[in-house]
Enzyme design. Structure first.
Site, PDB file in Angstrom:
ATOM      1  CG  ASP A 107      -7.522   3.852   2.801  1.00  0.00           C
ATOM      2  OD1 ASP A 107      -8.466   3.557   2.021  1.00  0.00           O
ATOM      3  OD2 ASP A 107      -7.406   4.970   3.314  1.00  0.00           O
ATOM      4  CE  LYS A 163      -2.071   1.704   3.663  1.00  0.00           C
ATOM      5  NZ  LYS A 163      -2.957   1.919   4.818  1.00  0.00           N
TER       6      LYS A 163
END
Length: 214
Positions: free
Chosen positions: A142, A124
């Site tokens: 997220d 991420k």
């Protein structure tokens, strides 16, 4: 979990996001690629606002890997101790700074694999840096994007990897660069966890969420 929205609905939704905010920006403060990597790594299990407050002074005195190493782990710790998991994060900041100096000539690499080789940098974080700094259409998923994707049908998936693939597979190419920013901002401020603000949502008529609020 909602079903994947059809192509025309996807195109309309992202056209609306684009019309509302053509150039969405991330909310983490940074001055260069290095401070962006550090800020994103620090943001795990912390709010962007909290990270920005903690790094305001830190980035004034340590905006390169070399300066961060000179500051030292204890110096970093003192600046970020208001952030969750700050001791482990301070260790990672020093470790990644050392690797950048020793293996990358002090420069932040532009490949996902190289970024993920840095301590505290997962997929991420790497995707955020690739997107925000290198303008690569990488999708950083997220909790906000995961929730929005599954509620609405924009990008349903049982885990973050599946949601990332759904965005890559179904969001029209012309919207890929800013897709994750539009989605994160919509999830953060409109499609919130406990009581989504459906009355203020610009895509409510296309969203598949069954429990819409008034």
């Amino acid at each position: 979990m909602a079903k994947q929205l059809p192509y025309q609905a996807m195109r309309e939704i992202f056209a609306r996001f684009q019309a509302a905010e053509a150039e969405p920006k991330g909310e983490l403060h940074h001055t260069n690629a290095f401070t962006l990597v550090v800020a994103v790594a620090l943001s795990a299990q912390a709010t962007d606002a909290g990270v920005n407050k903690a790094t305001a002074r830190l980035f004034e005195i340590a905006d390169t890997p070399e300066k961060m190493l000179a500051l030292g782990e204890e110096g970093v710790t003192q600046h970020i101790k208001t952030i969750g998991l700050f001791r482990n994060k301070a260790k990672n900041v020093i470790k990644l700074s050392r690797i950048l100096v020793e293996e990358f000539g002090g420069q932040v690499p532009s490949s996902r694999a190289a970024l993920q080789s840095l301590p505290g940098v997962g997929r991420k974080t790497a995707n955020v840096v690739l997107n925000m700094w290198w303008q690569f259409p990488a999708q950083a998923v997220d909790t906000h994007i995961f929730r929005l994707g599954n509620r609405s049908g924009l990008a349903p998936g049982r885990d973050v990897d599946a949601v990332e693939r759904a965005i890559e597979d179904h969001v029209p190419a012309e919207f890929q660069l800013h897709a994750h920013h539009w989605m994160i901002l919509h999830g953060r401020y409109i499609c919130v966890a406990r009581k989504p603000k459906c009355g203020a949502c610009i895509i409510a008529d296309l969203c598949q969420y069954e429990d819409k609020t008034q």
